[in-house]
Scaffold this active site. Structure first.
Site, PDB file in Angstrom:
ATOM      1  N   ASP A 268       7.018  -2.409  -6.237  1.00 21.93           N
ATOM      2  CA  ASP A 268       8.685  -3.238  -6.590  1.00 21.93           C
ATOM      3  C   ASP A 268       8.890  -4.242  -7.554  1.00 21.93           C
ATOM      4  OD1 ASP A 268      10.392  -2.202  -4.760  1.00 21.93           O
ATOM      5  OD2 ASP A 268       9.817  -3.684  -3.312  1.00 21.93           O
TER       6      ASP A 268
ATOM      7  N   SER B 115       8.045  -6.371   0.377  1.00 25.58           N
ATOM      8  CA  SER B 115       7.727  -6.472   2.296  1.00 25.58           C
ATOM      9  C   SER B 115       7.085  -7.113   2.437  1.00 25.58           C
ATOM     10  CB  SER B 115       8.159  -4.872   2.527  1.00 25.58           C
ATOM     11  OG  SER B 115       7.829  -4.421   2.548  1.00 25.58           O
TER      12      SER B 115
ATOM     13  N   GLU C 110      18.904   1.915   1.977  1.00 21.43           N
ATOM     14  CA  GLU C 110      18.200   1.314   2.830  1.00 21.43           C
ATOM     15  C   GLU C 110      19.837   1.349   3.823  1.00 21.43           C
ATOM     16  OE1 GLU C 110      15.734  -1.985   2.175  1.00 21.43           O
ATOM     17  OE2 GLU C 110      15.161  -2.859   4.309  1.00 21.43           O
TER      18      GLU C 110
HETATM   19  O1  KIV Z   1       9.453  -3.811  -0.033  1.00 17.95           O
HETATM   20  C1  KIV Z   1      10.106  -2.099   0.524  1.00 17.95           C
HETATM   21  O2  KIV Z   1       8.878  -2.261   1.683  1.00 17.95           O
HETATM   22  C2  KIV Z   1      10.877  -1.345   0.414  1.00 17.95           C
HETATM   23  C3  KIV Z   1      10.820  -0.065   1.482  1.00 17.95           C
HETATM   24  C4  KIV Z   1      11.682  -0.422   2.494  1.00 17.95           C
HETATM   25  C5  KIV Z   1      12.095   1.090   0.530  1.00 17.95           C
HETATM   26  O3  KIV Z   1      12.101  -1.745  -1.189  1.00 17.95           O
END
Ligand code: KIV
Length: 274
Positions: free
Chosen positions: A93, A55, A192
């Site tokens: 991520d 994100s 989610e």
């Molecule tokens: O990228 C992100 O912020 C996420 C969260 C919303 C779980 O994957």
């Protein structure tokens, strides 16, 4: 309000500790952070997990989707957070395109991410389709968090950011994906934007923790994007978001005061000059 602890008094959160927290019924707190300053504040506040979410592509770079963020950009954000985190487990991520082609490429990119950022664990989106890759990454010694439900890297397949798995077939697939991720060795799974009842079912069937975002109150933990919960992101107000501050207002007003003081020659004054 807690006083900042010295490094040797801080007990770092581990993936094993998170599993014990589930067993003890202690809820797990998780927030995103993408930079050193914010991560320092989040960590000192006592967060269990800091996620360098992809994100960052939306929040830090202003893109519509998470798809364009690169390994280099995620490594830069993650290394900045790692330098700040003393207590929290730091999860990063894996960006879109770095683990979907095949397991060999996935494990190579996972090793690079951990080596170059220093993060503690990785998060990958998807279920049975990525289980072989997840196993290979865990076999390489890297803990993996799963992510099911609304998986933003598949936004063009879904076509919408609406709630997922409302229909039986998708709900059953999500339950079997969650079991597959647990069997593959994941230490936790993010759920989610799915119905609260489905998240409750997954949470009770799995022995690893579930971390929800828009998934109701029965999951073992909760995650939000830090700028959203601090009210910095004015246009984004989904039903699941609780805003704990209105920093957009605070920051705008502070910046306006600064502009005023510069324009009226009030800043800097004598005390602020050498
Ligand atoms: O990228 C992100 O912020 C996420 C969260 C919303 C779980 O994957």
């Amino acid at each position: 309000m807690s006083v900042a602890k010295k490094d040797d008094e801080i007990k770092k959160i581990t993936t094993h500790r998170l599993v014990s927290m589930k067993q003890l019924g202690e809820k797990i707190s998780m927030l995103t952070a993408y930079d050193f300053t914010m991560a320092t504040l989040v960590d000192q506040a006592g967060m269990d997990i800091i996620l360098i979410g992809d994100s960052a592509s939306n929040v830090m770079a202003g893109h519509e989707t998470t798809l364009s963020i690169t390994m280099e950009q995620m490594i830069y954000h993650a290394a900045s957070v790692v330098r700040a985190a003393r207590r929290a487990l730091v999860v990063c991520d894996m960006p879109f395109g770095t683990y979907q082609v095949n397991a060999t490429e996935g494990v190579k990119n996972a090793i690079r991410m951990v080596q170059e950022s220093g993060c503690d664990a990785l998060k990958l989106e998807g279920g049975v389709e990525i289980v072989d890759t997840v196993k290979r990454i865990i076999n390489a010694g890297i803990p993996v968090m799963g992510h099911l439900g609304l998986t933003p890297q598949s936004i063009h397949k879904f076509g919408t950011y609406a709630v997922r798995a409302k229909e039986d077939a998708e709900a059953e697939k999500l339950v079997s994906d969650a079991h597959a991720l647990e069997e593959a060795g994941c230490f936790a799974v993010v759920l989610e934007k799915i119905p609260a009842a489905l998240a409750a079912r997954v949470t009770s069937e799995l022995s690893i923790p579930t971390i929800g975002i828009g998934a109701g109150g029965a999951t073992d933990g909760q995650v939000l994007v830090v700028q959203d919960m601090l009210g910095m992101n004015q246009g984004f107000k989904p039903k699941f978001l609780r805003q704990y501050a209105n920093l957009a207002e605070t920051i705008t007003s502070a910046v306006q005061s600064y502009i005023h003081d510069v324009k009226t020659n009030d800043f800097p004054n004598e005390k602020e000059s050498y």
